[in-house]
Structure formats: structure tokens, C-alpha cells
Design a protein around this motif. Structure first.
Motif, PDB file in Angstrom:
ATOM      1  N   GLU A   1       0.828  -1.215   0.000  1.00 63.46           N
ATOM      2  CA  GLU A   1       0.000   0.000   0.000  1.00 63.46           C
ATOM      3  C   GLU A   1       0.858   1.258   0.000  1.00 63.46           C
ATOM      4  OE1 GLU A   1      -2.455  -3.375   1.530  1.00 63.46           O
ATOM      5  OE2 GLU A   1      -0.393  -2.711   1.829  1.00 63.46           O
ATOM      6  N   VAL A   2       2.018   1.216   0.644  1.00 63.94           N
ATOM      7  CA  VAL A   2       2.938   2.363   0.610  1.00 63.94           C
ATOM      8  C   VAL A   2       3.497   2.515  -0.798  1.00 63.94           C
ATOM      9  CG1 VAL A   2       5.137   3.294   1.459  1.00 63.94           C
ATOM     10  CG2 VAL A   2       3.549   2.202   3.045  1.00 63.94           C
ATOM     11  N   VAL A   3       3.955   1.413  -1.363  1.00 60.35           N
ATOM     12  CA  VAL A   3       4.564   1.459  -2.696  1.00 60.35           C
ATOM     13  C   VAL A   3       3.550   1.947  -3.733  1.00 60.35           C
ATOM     14  CG1 VAL A   3       5.646   0.055  -4.499  1.00 60.35           C
ATOM     15  CG2 VAL A   3       6.288  -0.261  -2.099  1.00 60.35           C
ATOM     16  N   GLU A   4       2.285   1.537  -3.611  1.00 60.11           N
ATOM     17  CA  GLU A   4       1.239   2.003  -4.529  1.00 60.11           C
ATOM     18  C   GLU A   4       1.099   3.514  -4.510  1.00 60.11           C
ATOM     19  OE1 GLU A   4      -2.508   0.187  -3.576  1.00 60.11           O
ATOM     20  OE2 GLU A   4      -1.674  -1.832  -3.784  1.00 60.11           O
ATOM     21  N   ASN A   5       1.400   4.130  -3.382  1.00 61.68           N
ATOM     22  CA  ASN A   5       1.212   5.569  -3.232  1.00 61.68           C
ATOM     23  C   ASN A   5       2.490   6.383  -3.403  1.00 61.68           C
ATOM     24  OD1 ASN A   5      -1.682   6.161  -2.457  1.00 61.68           O
ATOM     25  ND2 ASN A   5      -1.196   4.475  -1.093  1.00 61.68           N
ATOM     26  N   LEU A   6       3.605   5.747  -3.736  1.00 59.06           N
ATOM     27  CA  LEU A   6       4.856   6.471  -3.924  1.00 59.06           C
ATOM     28  C   LEU A   6       4.991   6.972  -5.351  1.00 59.06           C
ATOM     29  CD1 LEU A   6       7.587   4.383  -2.071  1.00 59.06           C
ATOM     30  CD2 LEU A   6       6.728   6.645  -1.472  1.00 59.06           C
ATOM     31  N   ASN A   7       5.769   8.013  -5.505  1.00 49.79           N
ATOM     32  CA  ASN A   7       6.157   8.484  -6.825  1.00 49.79           C
ATOM     33  C   ASN A   7       7.253   7.532  -7.316  1.00 49.79           C
ATOM     34  OD1 ASN A   7       7.396   9.705  -8.997  1.00 49.79           O
ATOM     35  ND2 ASN A   7       7.350  11.750  -8.113  1.00 49.79           N
ATOM     36  N   MET A   8       6.885   6.602  -8.175  1.00 49.36           N
ATOM     37  CA  MET A   8       7.821   5.558  -8.587  1.00 49.36           C
ATOM     38  C   MET A   8       8.943   6.098  -9.466  1.00 49.36           C
ATOM     39  SD  MET A   8       7.157   3.065  -6.811  1.00 49.36           S
ATOM     40  CE  MET A   8       8.243   1.843  -7.510  1.00 49.36           C
ATOM     41  N   GLU A   9       8.740   7.230 -10.122  1.00 48.79           N
ATOM     42  CA  GLU A   9       9.833   7.834 -10.884  1.00 48.79           C
ATOM     43  C   GLU A   9      10.985   8.185  -9.953  1.00 48.79           C
ATOM     44  OE1 GLU A   9      10.073   8.140 -14.218  1.00 48.79           O
ATOM     45  OE2 GLU A   9       8.208   6.992 -14.223  1.00 48.79           O
ATOM     46  N   ARG A  10      10.654   8.610  -8.762  1.00 50.04           N
ATOM     47  CA  ARG A  10      11.650   9.036  -7.784  1.00 50.04           C
ATOM     48  C   ARG A  10      12.279   7.857  -7.032  1.00 50.04           C
ATOM     49  NH1 ARG A  10      10.461  13.460  -3.052  1.00 50.04           N
ATOM     50  NH2 ARG A  10      12.503  13.354  -2.088  1.00 50.04           N
ATOM     51  N   HIS A  11      11.528   6.800  -6.793  1.00 47.31           N
ATOM     52  CA  HIS A  11      11.971   5.730  -5.899  1.00 47.31           C
ATOM     53  C   HIS A  11      12.199   4.375  -6.565  1.00 47.31           C
ATOM     54  CE1 HIS A  11      11.445   8.137  -2.296  1.00 47.31           C
ATOM     55  NE2 HIS A  11      10.315   8.570  -2.807  1.00 47.31           N
ATOM     56  N   ARG A  12      12.002   4.274  -7.846  1.00 44.71           N
ATOM     57  CA  ARG A  12      12.072   2.983  -8.547  1.00 44.71           C
ATOM     58  C   ARG A  12      13.356   2.210  -8.245  1.00 44.71           C
ATOM     59  NH1 ARG A  12       8.976   2.330 -12.646  1.00 44.71           N
ATOM     60  NH2 ARG A  12       9.093   4.486 -13.224  1.00 44.71           N
ATOM     61  N   ASP A  13      14.508   2.867  -8.267  1.00 41.75           N
ATOM     62  CA  ASP A  13      15.784   2.178  -8.092  1.00 41.75           C
ATOM     63  C   ASP A  13      16.085   1.809  -6.634  1.00 41.75           C
ATOM     64  OD1 ASP A  13      16.197   2.396 -10.810  1.00 41.75           O
ATOM     65  OD2 ASP A  13      17.364   4.239 -10.641  1.00 41.75           O
ATOM     66  N   GLU A  14      15.256   2.268  -5.701  1.00 39.76           N
ATOM     67  CA  GLU A  14      15.492   2.008  -4.282  1.00 39.76           C
ATOM     68  C   GLU A  14      14.660   0.845  -3.737  1.00 39.76           C
ATOM     69  OE1 GLU A  14      16.259   6.531  -2.679  1.00 39.76           O
ATOM     70  OE2 GLU A  14      14.195   5.793  -2.769  1.00 39.76           O
ATOM     71  N   ILE A  15      13.741   0.308  -4.540  1.00 37.12           N
ATOM     72  CA  ILE A  15      12.760  -0.633  -4.030  1.00 37.12           C
ATOM     73  C   ILE A  15      12.908  -1.994  -4.701  1.00 37.12           C
ATOM     74  CG2 ILE A  15      10.280  -1.112  -3.864  1.00 37.12           C
ATOM     75  CD1 ILE A  15       9.851   1.942  -3.875  1.00 37.12           C
ATOM     76  N   GLU A  16      12.825  -3.045  -3.885  1.00 39.16           N
ATOM     77  CA  GLU A  16      12.760  -4.409  -4.410  1.00 39.16           C
ATOM     78  C   GLU A  16      11.853  -5.229  -3.499  1.00 39.16           C
ATOM     79  OE1 GLU A  16      15.988  -7.388  -3.259  1.00 39.16           O
ATOM     80  OE2 GLU A  16      17.104  -5.495  -3.325  1.00 39.16           O
ATOM     81  N   ARG A  17      11.361  -6.332  -3.999  1.00 37.60           N
ATOM     82  CA  ARG A  17      10.527  -7.224  -3.195  1.00 37.60           C
ATOM     83  C   ARG A  17      11.348  -7.747  -2.020  1.00 37.60           C
ATOM     84  NH1 ARG A  17       4.973  -7.649  -3.777  1.00 37.60           N
ATOM     85  NH2 ARG A  17       4.478  -7.439  -5.958  1.00 37.60           N
ATOM     86  N   SER A  18      10.711  -7.826  -0.879  1.00 40.29           N
ATOM     87  CA  SER A  18      11.387  -8.380   0.297  1.00 40.29           C
ATOM     88  C   SER A  18      11.412  -9.899   0.189  1.00 40.29           C
ATOM     89  CB  SER A  18      10.673  -7.938   1.572  1.00 40.29           C
ATOM     90  OG  SER A  18       9.392  -8.538   1.640  1.00 40.29           O
ATOM     91  N   HIS A  19      12.094 -10.531   1.128  1.00 40.54           N
ATOM     92  CA  HIS A  19      12.197 -11.991   1.067  1.00 40.54           C
ATOM     93  C   HIS A  19      10.846 -12.678   1.259  1.00 40.54           C
ATOM     94  CE1 HIS A  19      12.921 -11.108   5.379  1.00 40.54           C
ATOM     95  NE2 HIS A  19      12.288 -12.232   5.588  1.00 40.54           N
ATOM     96  N   SER A  20       9.866 -11.993   1.844  1.00 38.77           N
ATOM     97  CA  SER A  20       8.531 -12.593   1.986  1.00 38.77           C
ATOM     98  C   SER A  20       7.807 -12.620   0.644  1.00 38.77           C
ATOM     99  CB  SER A  20       7.686 -11.812   2.997  1.00 38.77           C
ATOM    100  OG  SER A  20       7.254 -10.575   2.444  1.00 38.77           O
ATOM    101  N   GLY A  21       8.225 -11.730  -0.271  1.00 38.03           N
ATOM    102  CA  GLY A  21       7.582 -11.646  -1.577  1.00 38.03           C
ATOM    103  C   GLY A  21       6.359 -10.763  -1.602  1.00 38.03           C
ATOM    104  N   GLN A  22       5.836 -10.404  -0.432  1.00 37.38           N
ATOM    105  CA  GLN A  22       4.643  -9.557  -0.394  1.00 37.38           C
ATOM    106  C   GLN A  22       4.998  -8.098  -0.169  1.00 37.38           C
ATOM    107  OE1 GLN A  22       1.438 -10.811   2.173  1.00 37.38           O
ATOM    108  NE2 GLN A  22       0.705  -8.716   2.369  1.00 37.38           N
ATOM    109  N   ASN A  23       5.942  -7.842   0.724  1.00 35.48           N
ATOM    110  CA  ASN A  23       6.333  -6.480   1.058  1.00 35.48           C
ATOM    111  C   ASN A  23       7.517  -6.046   0.225  1.00 35.48           C
ATOM    112  OD1 ASN A  23       4.329  -6.117   3.107  1.00 35.48           O
ATOM    113  ND2 ASN A  23       5.517  -7.512   4.379  1.00 35.48           N
ATOM    114  N   PHE A  24       7.999  -4.838   0.496  1.00 34.63           N
ATOM    115  CA  PHE A  24       9.082  -4.269  -0.295  1.00 34.63           C
ATOM    116  C   PHE A  24      10.186  -3.767   0.623  1.00 34.63           C
ATOM    117  CE2 PHE A  24       5.389  -4.153  -2.904  1.00 34.63           C
ATOM    118  CZ  PHE A  24       5.838  -4.434  -4.187  1.00 34.63           C
ATOM    119  N   LEU A  25      11.418  -3.993   0.184  1.00 32.23           N
ATOM    120  CA  LEU A  25      12.590  -3.517   0.901  1.00 32.23           C
ATOM    121  C   LEU A  25      13.023  -2.207   0.263  1.00 32.23           C
ATOM    122  CD1 LEU A  25      14.653  -4.357   3.071  1.00 32.23           C
ATOM    123  CD2 LEU A  25      15.951  -5.482   1.251  1.00 32.23           C
ATOM    124  N   LEU A  26      13.238  -1.205   1.096  1.00 30.21           N
ATOM    125  CA  LEU A  26      13.693   0.100   0.622  1.00 30.21           C
ATOM    126  C   LEU A  26      15.190   0.205   0.856  1.00 30.21           C
ATOM    127  CD1 LEU A  26      13.040   3.010  -0.395  1.00 30.21           C
ATOM    128  CD2 LEU A  26      12.806   3.630   2.009  1.00 30.21           C
TER     129      LEU A  26
END
Length: 182
Positions: free
Chosen positions: A151-176
Motif C-alpha cells: 500500500e505504501v509502494v502504490e502511493n509512492l512516486n515511482m519515478e523518484r523511488h524505482r531504483d530504491e525498491i525491491e521485493r522483500s524476502h517474503s515476496g509480499q512487502n518491499f525492501l527500501l
């Protein structure tokens, strides 16, 4: 945000020394939160819950701004989140390395506020879909990590944060990923 190493530290140093180090540590963190206009909702033992409240009818732009500010705040808090000092064990008087680190979970969603009590003693509680998200993200984050809900990632400006985010080891959340130096 939750402190890693707190329980071990409190056992070695005792209440007064632990309080001294935590006051120094939380002052650093609260200064960063203040510059990002976060509201410290509660201290929960060795954790702090910070919110950026919005009205129910907030626009997508307002949601994106709140999530972006929360993410930027978390990155800045992590940059000041390494605390190293020396002290003495309360029982043995031996030197103790005081080392505190953070891990952080970020969630986004509706919150419900409850006021419990009466005019002489009142406490505030929260509930809603936000809490399970937050618990999962914070629980998944390891020392030095920031984990965000979808839900956080859905609301982020992905142009700004795309290179900082990847799926976490759970596969559901995201690691910043955050850069310590910047």
C-alpha cells in the motif's frame, strides 16, 4: 521504528544507564521526525510509532506526498540510527559496548482512533487495516532495513523511488534501499 539490541543493553546496563543512552538516541531520531512533520503517536517500549495523518477524502496527490515524506523520514532516521558508546555493566563494572541500531516498517491505510476511559484517565488506541500491515513490515525488517507494505509502494512516486525498491524476502512487502552517505 524499533531499536535492535535494546533488550540486551537494558539487561547489562540497568534502568538508569539504559534510560540515559535511549534519551540521547531518541533525541537524534525525534529531531529528524520533527523536520519531516511526523506526529509521534506513541512510544512502545523500544519502538516509536510515527504517523502522517490524512483525512478520509484525501486526494491521491496528498496520499503520495504523505507516503513520500514518511519514506524520506525513515531514510534520514536510519542515517542517524547508528549509536555506539561505551559504558559499564551494572553488575560486573566491566566495559560494555553500547550499540543500538534501527529497523523500520512503513504501512499506509485507514486507521481508527478509539478513546478509552473517563475524564480522569483516558487512553487512545488505534485499529484498522493499517496495523496488521505495520506489524508484518516491522517484524520482517532486520537490523538496518526498511520494509514497506504494498500500500505504501502504490502511493509512492515511482519515478523518484524505482531504483530504491525491491521485493522483500517474503515476496509480499518491499525492501527500501537507502544510502548511508547521502
Amino acid at each position: 521504528m524499533d531499536i535492535s539490541g535494546f533488550t540486551r543493553l537494558s539487561q547489562m546496563l540497568g534502568a538508569e544507564k539504559t534510560k540515559k543512552h535511549c534519551n540521547i538516541y531518541f533525541t537524534r531520531i525525534l529531531n529528524v521526525i520533527g523536520t519531516h512533520f511526523g506526529d509521534v503517536y506513541k512510544f512502545l517500549g523500544d519502538a516509536v510509532m510515527v504517523i502522517w495523518p490524512l483525512k478520509c477524502n484525501s486526494s491521491d496527490t496528498q496520499k503520495m506526498h504523505a507516503c513520500t515524506v514518511a519514506v524520506e523520514c525513515a531514510k534520514q532516521v536510519m542515517r542517524v540510527g547508528n549509536y555506539d558508546a561505551q559504558d559499564k555493566d551494572v553488575d560486573t563494572d566491566e566495559a560494555v559496548a553500547v550499540s543500538l541500531r534501527l529497523h523500520c516498517g512503513i504501512a499506509c491505510g485507514p486507521m481508527l482512533f478509539y478513546n478509552l476511559g473517563n475524564k480522569d484517565r483516558m487512553d487512545n488506541l488505534i485499529g484498522g487495516p493499517l496495523l496488521p500491515q505495520l506489524a508484518e513490515c516491522e517484524g520482517e525488517a532486520e537490523k538496518g532495513q526498511i520494509v514497506m507494505s504494498p500500500e505504501v509502494v502504490e502511493n509512492l512516486n515511482m519515478e523518484r523511488h524505482r531504483d530504491e525498491i525491491e521485493r522483500s524476502h517474503s515476496g509480499q512487502n518491499f525492501l527500501l534501499h537507502w544510502d548511508e552517505s547521502s
